[in-house]
Design an enzyme around this catalytic site. Structure first.
Site, short mmCIF file in Angstrom:
data_model
loop_
_atom_site.label_atom_id
_atom_site.label_comp_id
_atom_site.label_asym_id
_atom_site.label_seq_id
_atom_site.Cartn_x
_atom_site.Cartn_y
_atom_site.Cartn_z
N SER A 27 0.85 -1.25 0.10
CA SER A 27 -0.03 -0.03 0.17
C SER A 27 0.83 1.16 0.13
O SER A 27 0.31 2.32 -0.11
CB SER A 27 -0.95 -0.15 1.12
OG SER A 27 -0.18 0.02 2.32
N GLY A 28 2.29 1.31 0.09
CA GLY A 28 2.99 2.46 0.13
C GLY A 28 3.43 2.68 -1.39
O GLY A 28 2.94 2.14 -2.11
N CYS A 164 17.62 5.53 -2.45
CA CYS A 164 17.54 6.32 -3.58
C CYS A 164 18.81 7.43 -3.72
O CYS A 164 19.32 7.68 -4.66
CB CYS A 164 16.05 7.04 -3.71
SG CYS A 164 15.79 8.13 -2.08
#
Length: 361
Positions: A27-28, A164
């Site tokens: 759900s992220g 990231c």
């Protein structure tokens, strides 16, 4: 450092039955992107998507771009009941290390998107995090950035996708490290990243009202991604991260300070040697036009990384790199690594051009 190898030929995914896949933490933001990528991948069939908060609801209720999928969120505990080919763990830091035995028993391949298996020792987690709950698994994990670790990923059953900020920085500077051009350099890195880095539950600091219009240092020193960066560049790094007013994207500006900087020819040779055959790295060499250097806006929604540089006299080189933090910095990298580990074409499910013009995707 493990050397990068030539990228495999681009072809379609392998024949036969699809590889079943489960996404934990679906759900992220990164979990939703994984579902989107897997749904369009020729070699995967998504059989599970977990969420503590939304168990029992359709994935389209959370990810409106996935309303066509006939799939409902299940409880994280249900993972133990279903064997799958690959399990992607897109939960916050600390979850995968607590449940890694369950994950590895349920799946032939586990790809973790958190920081739980990116470093190679318990001592490193003591230094940079709050220790580690499953240190026996660290030796098995392969760092999941194919451009620098493809051979290890191909043989791995546990893959740890890179952070990231670290991904943007490593891709910018790794060719110079491999060529021995960073040996005498001081490395200073400034990264600017969009609000999606904070995740769907990022809290007040990531909310639009607080994020709008800012260029806010949020990790002036001691950012945990430094550990990954230093491991792969083989040198100390001075690193600062800024939150900026964009949703997606990470942009790294790396100042390399030398007594005698490498020549422009040597710099180009290093980048072309490293990335000439890489399907997801574009060399952007300045020149003319509006987008002269790597720019997150031009790679938004793609698994591409753009890398470029500018030489400043005899003592400084400025390296620029840009990625979509949710794709190349998370879900896209994870799928690329899974392709490598499972023998699919590395580009399968990831061949999408960027958009122009584009706002905040």
């Amino acid at each position: 450092m493990s050397p990068a190898t030539d990228a495999p030929a681009v072809d379609d995914a392998g024949d036969g039955a699809p590889t079943t896949a489960t996404v934990v933490g679906a759900s992220g933001f990164a979990g939703g992107e994984l579902l989107r990528l897997l749904a369009d991948h020729p070699g995967f069939a998504v059989t599970g998507a977990t969420s503590r908060e939304y168990a029992g609801r359709s994935v389209g209720a959370v990810h409106p771009n996935l309303r066509d999928l006939d799939l409902r969120f299940s409880r994280p505990a249900d993972v133990a009941d279903d064997a799958v080919g690959v399990l992607f763990a897109a939960a916050p830091h600390g979850v995968a290390m607590e449940h890694v035995d369950t994950y590895r028993a349920a799946a032939d391949l586990v790809v973790d998107l958190s920081a739980d298996f990116r470093l190679d020792s318990a001592a490193a987690y003591d230094a940079w995090y709050d220790g580690h709950a499953a240190p026996d698994h660290l030796a098995d994990a392969a760092y999941g950035l194919p451009e620098v670790n493809r051979e290890a990923i191909a043989d791995a059953a546990l893959v740890a996708a890179g952070g990231c900020n670290a991904t943007a920085t490593i891709l910018g500077c790794y060719p110079l490290a491999e060529a021995g051009l960073l040996d005498d350099a001081d490395v200073v890195v400034d990264v600017k990243v969009g609000s999606s880095e904070g995740g769907a539950g990022g809290g007040r600091a990531a909310s639009h009202a607080e994020r709008s219009g800012v260029v806010r240092p949020y990790a002036a020193t001691g950012h945990r991604h430094e550990a990954e960066i230093e491991a792969w560049l083989g040198t100390d790094v001075s690193f600062t991260a800024h939150a900026v007013d964009m949703v997606r994207g990470a942009s790294a500006t790396c100042h390399l300070l030398f007594d005698a900087a490498p020549s422009t020819g040597d710099l180009w040779s290093a980048y072309r040697e490293a990335y000439g055959d890489e399907p997801f790295v574009e060399l952007v060499g300045g020149g003319s036009g509006t987008y002269r250097y790597p720019e997150p806006k031009t790679v938004a929604g793609t698994n591409l990384a753009q890398v470029g540089f500018e030489r400043d006299g005899d003592d400084r080189v400025v390296v620029f790199s840009a990625i979509d933090n949710v794709l190349k910095g998370a879900a896209g990298q994870a799928l690329q690594a899974a392709n490598v580990a499972l023998g699919y074409a590395e580009t399968a499910g990831l061949q999408r051009r960027g958009l122009h013009p584009v706002g905040s995707p």
